[in-house]
Design an enzyme around this catalytic site. Structure first.
Site, PDB file in Angstrom:
ATOM      1  N   LYS A 217       0.848  -1.205   0.000  1.00 40.48           N
ATOM      2  CA  LYS A 217       0.000   0.000   0.000  1.00 40.48           C
ATOM      3  C   LYS A 217       0.883   1.254   0.000  1.00 40.48           C
ATOM      4  CE  LYS A 217      -3.570   2.322   2.678  1.00 40.48           C
ATOM      5  NZ  LYS A 217      -4.413   2.307   3.857  1.00 40.48           N
ATOM      6  N   GLU A 223      10.595  -4.771   4.179  1.00 49.25           N
ATOM      7  CA  GLU A 223      10.679  -6.163   3.714  1.00 49.25           C
ATOM      8  C   GLU A 223      10.344  -6.250   2.226  1.00 49.25           C
ATOM      9  OE1 GLU A 223       9.088  -5.078   6.360  1.00 49.25           O
ATOM     10  OE2 GLU A 223       9.340  -6.437   8.073  1.00 49.25           O
ATOM     11  N   GLY A 278      -4.726  -1.961   5.084  1.00 41.46           N
ATOM     12  CA  GLY A 278      -3.958  -3.084   4.551  1.00 41.46           C
ATOM     13  C   GLY A 278      -4.597  -4.433   4.847  1.00 41.46           C
ATOM     14  N   ARG A 279      -5.030  -4.626   6.099  1.00 41.46           N
ATOM     15  CA  ARG A 279      -5.582  -5.939   6.468  1.00 41.46           C
ATOM     16  C   ARG A 279      -7.014  -6.132   5.980  1.00 41.46           C
ATOM     17  NH1 ARG A 279      -4.230  -2.647  10.496  1.00 41.46           N
ATOM     18  NH2 ARG A 279      -5.824  -1.811  11.905  1.00 41.46           N
ATOM     19  N   GLU A 364      -4.070  -6.768  14.949  1.00 41.07           N
ATOM     20  CA  GLU A 364      -3.591  -5.451  14.517  1.00 41.07           C
ATOM     21  C   GLU A 364      -4.738  -4.433  14.601  1.00 41.07           C
ATOM     22  OE1 GLU A 364      -2.021  -4.319  10.394  1.00 41.07           O
ATOM     23  OE2 GLU A 364      -0.142  -4.679  11.439  1.00 41.07           O
ATOM     24  N   HIS A 395      -3.780 -33.516  17.427  1.00 46.06           N
ATOM     25  CA  HIS A 395      -2.605 -34.299  17.815  1.00 46.06           C
ATOM     26  C   HIS A 395      -1.468 -33.410  18.286  1.00 46.06           C
ATOM     27  CE1 HIS A 395      -4.522 -37.931  16.261  1.00 46.06           C
ATOM     28  NE2 HIS A 395      -5.050 -37.093  15.375  1.00 46.06           N
ATOM     29  N   LYS A 523       9.777  -0.593  13.957  1.00 43.57           N
ATOM     30  CA  LYS A 523      10.271  -0.266  12.610  1.00 43.57           C
ATOM     31  C   LYS A 523      11.352   0.802  12.690  1.00 43.57           C
ATOM     32  CE  LYS A 523       6.036  -0.949   9.896  1.00 43.57           C
ATOM     33  NZ  LYS A 523       5.029  -0.272   9.096  1.00 43.57           N
TER      34      LYS A 523
END
Ligand code: F6P
Length: 565
Positions: A217, A223, A278-279, A364, A395, A523
């Site tokens: 965005k 990253e 963003g999410r 978030e 399990h 950040k």
């Protein structure tokens, strides 16, 4: 509503001062002493009363530690907190994201032509429809081979480079809908700045047949920018020329200037807008990998499924509103039972990434302790969200769900029909899902354990040794969400349901679910520390940070002397 700036007025009463909150506290004392088994025994129609259909999904919330009175109080709480006003403000495009002064309109991305959706008074739909049409045309051109690599080869591999909201939604959806995938495209996802992830993908693809989708965005995320730069360098080192980049790199972003700066032509950029968090962005051009995987028709069906859930959320009364019910139950446990986590267990391997997706969506959005008006919320907010697909989870961590010291509410997700065609599997999968929610609820009493062990021939010391270990307290709550299938429409409805649940919880707690200031400090520090690792002046640090920096520097120096990085 504050008419001067369109923002949402905050309730003057604090959450704990509301009438409903006080009454819920009293109700909790009663329900804490009542077992789920008892609630079912008292009301043979509990399932009918406490299940609900919406958007093609069925929610069974009967296995929760509440009764009709509690539900009425939770509805009253939602009304007192202004959930319906806040919802209408969101759909009306008011700037409810108050710290960023933005509208929140991801719901507009699911709409089709003929409706109007305003953000701050401007209809966004013409832009939404134009970008969607261009994105879907592009996806179809790549899928059917009209869009080729620089040497005329059809694209076989797509590498989505993005992180957080620019990765989790499309990655989760591509995996969830893998059964619907047709065609030759393999879609890869690279998010981590750990170069291992990109290197592993680059090992498997051919530059001339690969399309990179750089999704960010902001187009500033460390990253993504690092991975995108490495992918471009790799492409140029593997037969591509600078002029060929246009055929192999496209961008998904709301920051055209940064996209140009990176070297991607705006003609190859698919935009979205600051009113899409963003999410909440998989419905925008961030969903390009989904469209590449399942085609334009499938992508439209995903949007339609979400739009169905939107309509339900807008139209259903609070007491029969699936997102409101899910949100209220979550708040009930968090506030009054003190549960600090929620487990999501999809009984579908294809939904393996759903818990990770929901972690960002929920934590978030609502992982905050300051309310919109700047005051402390004063009660516990978002629980930790975690989970894994069943039956694998049975399990690994189900031991703790059944007999651990802390009861943890579970959301079971149960798609009914699947497309793999292998006989017998689905019956076992469904049986296990239903069995687990029942086992968590009913448990096994000491008397039952004794009877079972004596039938198995145990007696005396051998029996006594085992009894306490084989007792299940039960009374452990869960929701079960039943999907008719794992189609794009069902997935769309499921994700929209959780989005709205998160929204409602944000309103109940009074937090802004659409900013994420909590990610900034780390950040900023990472930027400074990276410069220090690069040989820059080392700032004043605490002893631990200094010690770790020294270790990191020596590790990097060793790797560099071996030519490894
Ligand atoms: O760091 C958190 C975050 O800002 C998320 O909110 C977002 O989804 C992610 O980073 C990626 O951001 P972008 O799409 O701008 O690269």
């Amino acid at each position: 509503m504050d008419s001067s700036n369109g923002r949402l007025q905050q309730p003057t009463k604090r959450l704990t001062e509301t009438d409903a909150w006080q009454a819920l506290g009293e109700r909790h004392a009663v329900l804490a002493a009542t077992s789920l088994n008892q609630l079912f025994a008292d009301d043979p129609r509990r399932f009918e009363r406490m299940s609900l259909s919406a958007g093609g999904l069925v929610l069974d919330y009967s296995k929760n530690r509440l009764d009709g009175t509690t539900l009425s109080l939770l509805t009253a709480l939602a009304a007192e907190r202004g959930v319906d006003t806040a919802r209408d403000a969101m759909f009306a495009g008011r700037p409810i994201n108050n710290t960023e002064r933005r509208a929140v309109l991801h719901t507009a991305l699911r709409q089709s032509a003929g409706v109007r959706h305003d953000a701050n008074g401007v209809d966004v739909m013409p832009d939404v429809l134009a970008v969607r049409a261009r994105m879907l045309d592009f996806a179809e051109a790549v899928r059917d081979g009209r869009w080729t690599g620089h040497a005329g080869d059809a694209i076989t591999d797509v590498v989505n480079i993005g992180i957080g909201g620019s990765d989790l939604g499309p990655c989760m959806a591509c995996e969830a809908l893998a059964g619907r995938r047709r065609g030759r495209l393999t879609i890869h996802f690279v998010s981590n700045v750990d170069g291992e992830q990109l290197a592993a993908v680059l090992d498997r693809v051919e530059a001339r047949r690969t399309l990179f989708v750089v999704a960010s965005k902001t187009f500033t995320t460390l990253e993504t920018m690092t991975n995108a730069a490495s992918a471009r360098a790799w492409f140029l080192a593997h037969g591509g020329q600078a002029a060929d980049i246009a055929k192999h790199f496209v961008a998904v972003s709301s920051n055209a200037a940064r996209v140009r700066e990176f070297g991607i032509d705006e003609a190859n950029m698919f935009g979205f807008w600051d009113w899409v968090g963003g999410r909440y962005s998989m419905w925008s051009s961030v969903g390009l990998p989904i469209a590449l995987a399942i085609g334009a028709e499938g992508f439209r069906a995903l949007l339609d499924g979400a739009a169905r859930m939107d309509r339900h959320f807008v139209e259903a009364p609070l007491a029969a509103n699936m997102p409101v019910i899910l949100a209220s139950i979550g708040l009930w446990y968090r506030a009054f039972f003190g549960t600090a986590s929620v487990c999501v267990v999809p009984y579908a391997q294809a939904l393996a990434r759903l818990p990770a997706y929901l972690q960002q969506l929920e934590m978030e959005s609502n992982g905050k302790s300051v309310s919109c008006d700047g005051r402390q919320v004063g009660v516990a907010t978002c629980p930790v969200v975690w989970g894994e697909p069943g039956t694998n989870a049975q399990h690994s961590f189900f031991q703790l769900l059944h007999q651990g010291s802390d009861p943890i509410p579970v959301d079971f997700i149960m798609p009914l029909e699947v497309g793999h065609g292998l006989p017998g599997h689905q019956r076992l999968l469904l049986a296990n899902c239903i069995a687990q929610s029942k086992a968590l609820m009913v448990g096994k009493s000491e008397a039952e354990v004794r009877a079972e062990l004596s039938t198995a021939g145990l007696a005396g010391e051998a029996l006594e040794l085992l009894v306490p270990h084989r007792v299940f307290a039960g009374n452990r709550p869960s929701n079960t969400l039943v999907l008719p299938d794992l189609s794009p429409a069902s997935l769309g409805a499921l994700i929209a349901l959780y989005e709205h649940k998160v929204f409602v919880q944000g309103v109940l707690w009074g937090v802004n679910s659409f900013d994420q200031w909590g990610v900034e400090l780390g950040k900023q520090l990472a930027g400074r520390i990276a410069a220090e690792l690069d040989g820059g002046a080392v700032g004043p640090h605490d002893a631990s940070t200094r010690g770790l920096l020294d270790l990191a520097r020596s590790g990097l120096a060793r790797a560099s002397s071996r030519g490894a990085s």
